[in-house]
Scaffold this active site. Structure first.
Site, mmCIF file in Angstrom:
data_model
loop_
_atom_site.group_PDB
_atom_site.id
_atom_site.type_symbol
_atom_site.label_atom_id
_atom_site.label_comp_id
_atom_site.label_asym_id
_atom_site.label_seq_id
_atom_site.Cartn_x
_atom_site.Cartn_y
_atom_site.Cartn_z
ATOM 1 N N ARG A 48 0.850 -1.196 0.000
ATOM 2 C CA ARG A 48 0.000 0.000 0.000
ATOM 3 C C ARG A 48 0.885 1.244 0.000
ATOM 4 O O ARG A 48 0.634 2.209 -0.697
ATOM 5 C CB ARG A 48 -0.955 0.017 1.206
ATOM 6 C CG ARG A 48 -1.697 1.338 1.296
ATOM 7 C CD ARG A 48 -2.869 1.453 2.254
ATOM 8 N NE ARG A 48 -2.938 0.522 3.336
ATOM 9 C CZ ARG A 48 -2.259 0.612 4.488
ATOM 10 N NH1 ARG A 48 -1.414 1.610 4.695
ATOM 11 N NH2 ARG A 48 -2.409 -0.304 5.426
ATOM 12 N N TYR A 101 -16.051 17.810 -14.687
ATOM 13 C CA TYR A 101 -16.451 16.407 -14.813
ATOM 14 C C TYR A 101 -17.542 16.090 -13.775
ATOM 15 O O TYR A 101 -17.439 16.492 -12.607
ATOM 16 C CB TYR A 101 -15.210 15.525 -14.595
ATOM 17 C CG TYR A 101 -15.496 14.050 -14.595
ATOM 18 C CD1 TYR A 101 -15.832 13.396 -15.770
ATOM 19 C CD2 TYR A 101 -15.444 13.306 -13.417
ATOM 20 C CE1 TYR A 101 -16.108 12.041 -15.778
ATOM 21 C CE2 TYR A 101 -15.710 11.941 -13.420
ATOM 22 C CZ TYR A 101 -16.045 11.321 -14.604
ATOM 23 O OH TYR A 101 -16.319 9.978 -14.602
ATOM 24 N N ASP A 173 -6.927 19.339 -14.057
ATOM 25 C CA ASP A 173 -7.348 18.008 -14.507
ATOM 26 C C ASP A 173 -7.022 17.945 -15.994
ATOM 27 O O ASP A 173 -7.682 18.570 -16.816
ATOM 28 C CB ASP A 173 -8.853 17.819 -14.245
ATOM 29 C CG ASP A 173 -9.328 16.416 -14.616
ATOM 30 O OD1 ASP A 173 -8.702 15.787 -15.491
ATOM 31 O OD2 ASP A 173 -10.339 15.967 -14.046
ATOM 32 N N LYS A 198 -8.313 6.961 -18.996
ATOM 33 C CA LYS A 198 -8.593 7.476 -20.331
ATOM 34 C C LYS A 198 -7.343 7.388 -21.221
ATOM 35 O O LYS A 198 -6.872 6.309 -21.456
ATOM 36 C CB LYS A 198 -9.129 8.907 -20.205
ATOM 37 C CG LYS A 198 -10.145 9.103 -19.045
ATOM 38 C CD LYS A 198 -11.454 8.367 -19.250
ATOM 39 C CE LYS A 198 -12.326 8.325 -17.995
ATOM 40 N NZ LYS A 198 -12.692 9.613 -17.457
HETATM 41 C C1 LIG Z 1 -13.102 10.056 -16.111
HETATM 42 C C2 LIG Z 1 -12.714 11.371 -15.572
HETATM 43 C C3 LIG Z 1 -12.460 11.552 -14.199
HETATM 44 C C4 LIG Z 1 -12.650 10.442 -13.193
HETATM 45 O O1 LIG Z 1 -11.751 9.389 -13.386
HETATM 46 P P1 LIG Z 1 -12.056 7.858 -12.995
HETATM 47 O O2 LIG Z 1 -10.820 7.163 -13.429
HETATM 48 O O3 LIG Z 1 -13.280 7.453 -13.767
HETATM 49 O O4 LIG Z 1 -12.302 7.809 -11.535
HETATM 50 C C5 LIG Z 1 -12.048 12.797 -13.775
HETATM 51 N N1 LIG Z 1 -11.907 13.828 -14.632
HETATM 52 C C6 LIG Z 1 -12.151 13.694 -15.954
HETATM 53 C C7 LIG Z 1 -11.982 14.881 -16.852
HETATM 54 C C8 LIG Z 1 -12.573 12.473 -16.462
HETATM 55 O O5 LIG Z 1 -12.835 12.352 -17.771
#
Ligand SMILES: *Cc1c(COP(=O)(O)O)cnc(C)c1O
Length: 386
Positions: A48, A101, A173, A198
């Site tokens: 962890r 998001y 982000d 992503k």
């Molecule tokens: C998908 C996404 C998230 C969240 O990520 P997860 O891996 O699904 O928890 C946060 N910000 C953006 C812009 C996203 O597209």
């Protein structure tokens, strides 16, 4: 010697195995590590806190963003939650984009209602709204650009400068761009978060996140908290993520070139009422995108001219774009904001945000662009028939 990003992505962590000389580093699944003697721990004691495979992907992530260190987390949401946990205390103010998001909106909204911190959602592209909000002395400013699903672009350098003057930290982000197309730390941000689910992983088979920091001290603090609250990423996910990162640059290049071909096709398609892509000169964010991005990316959205029946005919005849949420994988996906990603929003709120009931968002994959366009053409023709 410092290398270019594409080289770092391919070579980070290679040839480190001393036992067999493995070129590709082996995965380390052990949850625990022996002590060499009484009171003699090794560099790792428990996975962890630290795991060799996660260490490797963290180094790659930090290098790709130009940061001092990174923490890989179990999801993008846990990465964002980690940042809020470390930097916000009860009473502190978080400034978030009004079109952030959906999962981030829900997290900030629910935790602020429990008193964890205060949150204010504003349009950061509105200079006056931004200045007014900064006058309230926020502790943390979250920037998300381009936004979802309308691909609105805001000026990272300008917002970071204004936020710093107001005494706030800035976190970006960077999920929609990936470090291949945008490097927020070099534009003045203090922290970057990603949903590695992503583009970074790119194969739609891992859920993971990361927080990358500009300075080493903050990286150490983030790592301490990630272990403390237990949000660090798993070894298997780390292994797959590092494997995905190797092809980040060629994937993005192909996705973006396919997106450009699709945009050119959609521009002359009569059933497309409105098209959102920062690469279009008439797009609201085009000028800023040219300055701060290395490319316009592979996300686009458009309004279909028609009713729900038209939309249904279009979607049911579109074979090469899978109707699914998420983005950034090698396969092309399409999603309908009103019933999928933004279903949690009231219809009036969606309308106010400019999200029409026939808005479709495409994440362009690496298939052959002619096949993708032929698939779209077939679906538009079917949609036009009654
Ligand atoms: C998908 C996404 C998230 C969240 O990520 P997860 O891996 O699904 O928890 C946060 N910000 C953006 C812009 C996203 O597209």
């Amino acid at each position: 010697m410092t290398h270019k990003q594409a080289t770092i992505a391919v070579r980070s962590g290679l040839n480190n195995d001393e036992q067999f000389g493995c070129v590709v580093p082996p995965i380390t699944l052990s949850s625990t590590y022996n002590f060499t003697d009484f009171n003699q721990p090794r560099a790792h004691d428990y996975s962890r806190r630290g795991n060799p495979t996660r260490d490797m992907v963290q180094r790659a992530l930090a290098e790709l963003e130009g940061g001092a260190g990174a923490v890989m987390t179990s999801s993008g949401m846990s990465a964002i939650h980690l940042v809020c946990t470390v930097f916000l205390q009860p009473g502190d103010l978080l400034l978030a984009p009004h079109d952030c998001y959906g999962g981030s909106y829900r997290l900030f909204d629910s935790l602020s209602k429990r008193g964890a911190y205060r949150v204010k959602f504003i349009d950061q592209g509105d200079e006056q709204a931004l200045q007014a909000a900064l006058a309230e002395k926020p502790k943390l400013v979250l920037i998300e650009t381009p936004s979802n699903p309308l691909l609105r672009v805001v000026d990272i350098a300008a917002i970071c400068q204004a936020a710093h003057q107001a005494g706030a930290l800035c976190v970006v982000d960077n999920t929609f761009m990936s470090p291949a197309l945008q490097q927020p730390l070099l534009l003045g941000a203090d922290l970057v978060v990603h949903s590695c689910t992503k583009y970074l992983n790119g194969h739609s088979d891992v859920v993971a996140g990361t927080v990358i920091s500009k300075d080493a001290e903050t990286a150490t603090e983030l790592a301490w908290w990630a272990n403390n609250i237990g949000v660090t990423g798993a070894a298997f996910d780390s292994y797959l993520l590092l494997r995905g990162i190797r092809t980040l640059n060629p994937r993005i290049r192909q996705q973006q070139s396919n997106a450009e071909a699709i945009v050119a096709y959609l521009q002359q398609q009569p059933l497309v009422k409105k098209l959102y892509y920062p690469g279009l000169p008439e797009n609201q964010g085009h000028e800023i995108a040219c300055r701060q991005q290395k490319g316009f990316g592979a996300m686009l959205s458009f309004e279909l001219d028609g009713d729900e029946a038209t939309l249904r005919r279009f979607l049911s005849n579109l074979d090469l774009f899978t109707l699914a949420e998420s983005l950034g994988g090698v396969e092309s996906l399409i999603s309908h904001a009103a019933t999928m990603t933004h279903a949690g929003m009231a219809a009036e709120a969606r309308a106010a945000a400019g999200i029409s009931e026939t808005l479709l968002r495409i994440s362009v994959g690496i298939e052959d662009s002619e096949d993708l366009i032929a698939s779209l053409e077939h679906a538009f023709q079917s949609a036009a028939k009654r």
